[in-house]
Design an enzyme around this catalytic site. Structure first.
Site, PDB file in Angstrom:
ATOM      1  N   GLU A 167      43.444  47.507  29.246  1.00 34.29           N
ATOM      2  CA  GLU A 167      43.057  47.320  27.855  1.00 34.29           C
ATOM      3  C   GLU A 167      42.996  48.614  27.038  1.00 34.29           C
ATOM      4  OE1 GLU A 167      39.519  44.862  28.035  1.00 34.29           O
ATOM      5  OE2 GLU A 167      40.684  43.130  28.687  1.00 34.29           O
ATOM      6  N   ASP A 212      46.808  44.293  29.327  1.00 36.09           N
ATOM      7  CA  ASP A 212      46.020  44.138  28.092  1.00 36.09           C
ATOM      8  C   ASP A 212      46.001  42.679  27.647  1.00 36.09           C
ATOM      9  OD1 ASP A 212      44.441  44.864  25.814  1.00 36.09           O
ATOM     10  OD2 ASP A 212      45.438  46.833  25.833  1.00 36.09           O
ATOM     11  N   GLU A 236      45.873  37.093  33.817  1.00 39.41           N
ATOM     12  CA  GLU A 236      44.511  36.551  33.733  1.00 39.41           C
ATOM     13  C   GLU A 236      44.497  35.239  32.944  1.00 39.41           C
ATOM     14  OE1 GLU A 236      41.700  39.528  32.372  1.00 39.41           O
ATOM     15  OE2 GLU A 236      42.677  41.110  33.524  1.00 39.41           O
TER      16      GLU A 236
HETATM   17  C1  XIL Z   1      35.735  39.638  33.628  1.00 38.22           C
HETATM   18  C2  XIL Z   1      35.185  38.926  34.827  1.00 38.22           C
HETATM   19  O1  XIL Z   1      35.868  37.721  35.021  1.00 38.22           O
HETATM   20  C3  XIL Z   1      33.698  38.685  34.651  1.00 38.22           C
HETATM   21  O2  XIL Z   1      33.140  38.111  35.827  1.00 38.22           O
HETATM   22  C4  XIL Z   1      32.997  39.987  34.310  1.00 38.22           C
HETATM   23  O3  XIL Z   1      31.635  39.744  34.031  1.00 38.22           O
HETATM   24  C5  XIL Z   1      33.648  40.652  33.135  1.00 38.22           C
HETATM   25  O4  XIL Z   1      35.021  40.818  33.386  1.00 38.22           O
HETATM   26  N1  XIL Z   1      39.764  41.246  30.965  1.00 38.22           N
HETATM   27  C6  XIL Z   1      39.828  41.786  32.224  1.00 38.22           C
HETATM   28  C7  XIL Z   1      38.979  41.256  33.312  1.00 38.22           C
HETATM   29  O5  XIL Z   1      40.692  42.638  32.494  1.00 38.22           O
HETATM   30  O6  XIL Z   1      38.588  42.241  34.212  1.00 38.22           O
HETATM   31  C8  XIL Z   1      37.761  40.566  32.764  1.00 38.22           C
HETATM   32  O7  XIL Z   1      37.087  39.948  33.844  1.00 38.22           O
HETATM   33  C9  XIL Z   1      38.136  39.560  31.706  1.00 38.22           C
HETATM   34  C10 XIL Z   1      38.830  40.238  30.549  1.00 38.22           C
END
Ligand code: XIL
Length: 797
Positions: free
Chosen positions: A485, A529, A592
């Site tokens: 990010e 990101d 994600e």
């Molecule tokens: C999130 C996790 O899923 C949560 O459990 C934690 O509290 C916060 O982070 N972008 C990312 C991930 O790259 O690492 C994040 O994951 C969600 C947003």
């Protein structure tokens, strides 16, 4: 001949009627009940997999019965072998017979084989129970031998896995005709899951009795939660005096129950807390447990006391009772309900997600340690062939204090994934979140300011961290989100001005990639990101990658987080975005993925409407159509979670119920799953339109349009979005649609098997009856996600 067949034949020669039943009653019951049976004749491993790093495959080399067996090769340690997850298949206290036919692969020296149960008691570490073993050189490559033993276990377990190991560390062997049969149920016969209901409406106490003997229990119509009667307890001398009910053989060790009772204090009594407790006695020792916690109850209103409860005790006797936290008021109870909650089981009769998509890309899930055992592990290994640790490889989890590395949880996840032949993505190395405070403190423990000394210190910390993780995980982790990010399109340089940027400068990104490449030159290195389909954000990201490439920075790939919602982003924008980055020669992954049912950060549902889950299914359909079309440009798609029972969107951006994944909170396949696997299963997808009738005069013709839903599922919010008549033959004329005048025309929910109609009125003045028209009527359902249109040519007026 099987015993069952013999019995069936015997029954079949006896005429129906009383005699039939008498004869059956005279036959001893069929004792053994088959729980698992694997003959491998279907060419699959029938759920068997690797225990340790071995190869387990269906084989036609040789078979005990039929033409197929299970072959295990590539063993390097004696404990390794073929394994089968039998969690939830065996009942505590029951006795099972396990049989397997085994034979060594050709050329292997005689050895012994052993069948072992890896049993993980709830909340404790694994135990290894030997079920059966052969004589020292009892197995050869010349003949099949049986490995048979009885097995029983007690207590509640989170995991059961049976596997077959060998005294030799390396030999290969076959397994065939594996059977688990239950030869005796748990003591006391099969579990009675019928529960208990007490309404007192028949005027009896429904089995409730005074717990201590001080109390008096009266069935009364003085008050009731429902119906006319309730149970009044008076004369209490102690807080623990109260009505009790026997639950022996109604609540079982290892099972879960919902316990509910309504209560109200007798007139005039001062408010207090009531609770429901459990008393169990085993071998003369009694223990007490709280089942429903203290709940405030008054004399003014009926109050529901309810809780789910995990029974975790064996007992000789067991009873539930209602007691008070303080005081001894008289109270009513009514509508007591003890309900057995069946254990969650995954669906094993649906296609595997990763196998369905195997010719496109691996499919991953973000996981936590809780996903490594029990039903979650079953779901994970069935549907996914890649993992990302959701949190356990992040800086705060791996290096909470300077130079002290903790890999316990991440290692467990990595080991599980390796044992199950899954790929492992590393997430993440350099981010501005989930970084412990010490990282940005200077040598004196003060917050860093941008000085040359702090820059050097922070770079040193970054290198040390990256090096430690990549060295520790080595080749087990094939890809790393090196910088997470980094984009902020509102900045002139498009970069997020986080602490890394402020202390080190924009070159922190290039530095991180260089450190990662030095530590593991084979790893695929990602910049990752969110919202990468957003033109401003993706331009900034594109420029960053192009610049890094120009500087010779070892960056291989871009990760698109793809945290989405049911309206955003469009599938087309994903296609455009991936194509855009492909022009840079970088690999793409969806890293994600989840699809929130919310399109804002304020609304919340206590129950998510099925129409939204259906709409989400269509979005998953569209996304995966897009991903498939990008075959070769996308090297993996990872869902940000396994199932809706554990999603970060339940707490982000606010605390609310969200259901963004493929499986629901009970681990069952949602429309989201079917949108990927088989969109014809999506609710309302087969909706069709037709012209149902035409009637009326030339200047006021009524055309009735029908939308029909043959199923499966409801077509939610069906609507017609247009009605276009175009003349195609005959003397020119101009039909005018006089009604309705506005679109869409809403027909609403159309249930499976139902249809709905609406009418359009058309003035065909000046149109000869030989004139011909084409018709186009677009319609949709499910928030516009499911579209179709009626297209006709050659219509008379
Ligand atoms: C999130 C996790 O899923 C949560 O459990 C934690 O509290 C916060 O982070 N972008 C990312 C991930 O790259 O690492 C994040 O994951 C969600 C947003």
């Amino acid at each position: 001949m099987s015993r069952f067949k013999r019995l069936a034949m015997r029954a079949s020669i006896i005429p129906f009627g009383a005699a039939f039943w008498l004869v059956l009653a005279g036959v001893s019951p069929i004792a053994a009940q088959t729980v698992v049976q694997n003959d491998f004749e279907d060419g699959t491993t029938q759920g068997w997999g690797a225990f340790g790093s071995v190869t387990v495959a269906n084989s036609t080399d040789i078979a005990h019965g039929g033409t197929h067996s299970l072959k295990t090769t590539g063993r390097t340690a004696s404990y390794m072998g073929p394994g089968l997850d039998v969690t939830n298949k065996l009942v505590a206290g029951a006795t099972y017979q396990f049989t397997a036919w085994v034979r060594l692969a050709s050329g292997e020296a005689a050895t012994s084989l052993t069948m072992t149960m890896k049993r993980t008691p709830a909340g404790a570490s694994a135990q290894y129970d030997q079920i059966a073993t052969t004589a020292a050189a009892g197995v050869t490559d010349a003949a099949w031998v049986s490995l048979q033993g009885q097995y029983s276990y007690g207590g509640s377990v989170s995991d059961l896995l049976v596997y077959i190991q060998s005294a030799s560390a390396t030999d290969s062997y076959y397994v065939d005709d594996f059977v688990i049969s239950e030869i005796a149920g748990p003591p006391g016969g099969p579990q009675d899951n019928s529960g208990i209901t007490s309404t007192f409406e028949d005027g009896t106490a429904d089995g409730w009795h005074p717990r201590i003997g001080d109390e008096t229990l009266t069935v009364t119509n003085a008050d009731a939660h429902s119906g006319n009667f309730s149970l009044l307890t008076t004369g209490r001398q102690h807080t623990y005096d109260g009505p009790a009910i026997d639950v022996a053989n109604k609540m079982y060790n290892g099972s879960q129950y919902q316990v509910t009772v309504w209560a109200k204090l007798a007139p005039g009594a001062a408010a207090t807390n009531l609770r429901v407790s459990l008393q169990v006695t085993l071998a003369g020792t009694t223990n007490y447990y709280t089942v429903i916690p203290n709940t405030s109850v008054t004399a003014n209103a009926w109050v529901e006391l309810t809780a789910t409860y995990n029974m975790a005790n064996n007992y000789d006797s067991a009873a539930l009772y209602v007691e008070s936290a303080t005081g001894t008021p008289s109270f009513y109870i009514d509508d007591f309900q003890l309900t057995y909650i069946p254990p969650v089981q995954i669906q094993t009769d649906i296609p595997s997600v990763y196998q369905t998509l195997s010719s496109y890309f691996p499919v991953g899930a973000a996981i936590s340690a809780a996903d490594l055992s029990g039903v979650h592990a079953q779901l994970l290994t069935m549907h996914f062939d890649s993992i990302t640790s959701g949190n356990d490889m992040k800086w705060d989890a791996t290096e909470a204090t300077d130079g002290n590395f903790t890999f316990t949880t991440a290692d467990a996840e990595v080991n599980f994934a390796r044992a199950n032949h899954m790929r492992i993505r590393g997430h993440n190395l350099v981010w501005y979140q989930q970084v412990p405070a010490w990282v940005f403190l200077d040598a004196n423990g003060n917050p860093m300011t941008p000085t040359p000394a702090n820059k050097a210190l922070l770079l040193q910390r970054m290198q040390n961290h990256i090096n430690a993780l990549l060295t520790h995980f080595g080749s087990a982790v094939y890809a790393w989100d090196v910088v997470n990010e980094p984009i902020d399109p509102s900045q002139p340089d498009g970069l997020r001005h986080n602490m890394w940027y402020q202390i080190i400068g924009p070159e922190y990104i290039a530095d991180a990639f260089r450190f990662a490449h030095e530590a593991n030159p084979d790893a695929e290195l990602f910049v990752n990101d969110y919202d990468t389909t957003n033109p401003a954000r993706r331009t900034a990201l594109y420029n960053l990658i192009a610049q890094l490439q120009g500087e010779g920075v070892p960056i291989n790939a871009v990760g698109h987080e793809m945290h989405s919602n049911i309206q955003y982003p469009s599938a087309q924008s994903i296609v455009d975005t991936v194509n855009m980055f492909s022009q840079l020669g970088v690999d793409n992954q969806i890293t994600e993925l989840d699809i929130s049912v919310y399109t804002d950060s304020t609304s919340s549902y206590t129950t998510i409407p099925p129409s939204l889950l259906a709409e989400q299914g269509y979005r998953y359909r569209d996304y995966f159509q897009a991903f498939r079309s990008l075959k070769g440009k996308i090297s993996a798609v990872t869902l940000w979670g396994l199932a809706d029972d554990n999603t970060w969107l339940d707490t982000f951006p606010i605390t609310r119920l969200d259901m963004p994944l493929l499986f629901d909170t009970g681990l069952q396949a949602k429309p989201a799953y079917w949108g990927i696997i088989d969109p014809s299963q999506l609710p309302g997808n087969a909706l069709t339109g037709s012209i149902a009738s035409k009637s009326g005069t030339q200047t006021g013709r009524t055309w009735t349009i029908a939308l029909s839903n043959p199923g499966p599922g409801t077509a939610y919010g069906a609507q017609i979005t247009g009605f276009t008549l175009t003349q195609t033959a005959g003397a020119a004329c101009t039909p005018v649609i006089t009604g309705p005048s506005t679109f869409p025309v809403v027909l609403g929910d159309i249930a499976s098997g139902a249809s709905a109609t609406t009418s359009f009125v058309i003035n065909f003045a000046g149109c000869a009856n030989t004139a011909r028209f084409s018709l186009n009527v677009p319609y949709n359902s499910t928030g516009g996600a499911n579209t179709g249109s009626i297209v006709r040519s050659n219509e008379f007026r």
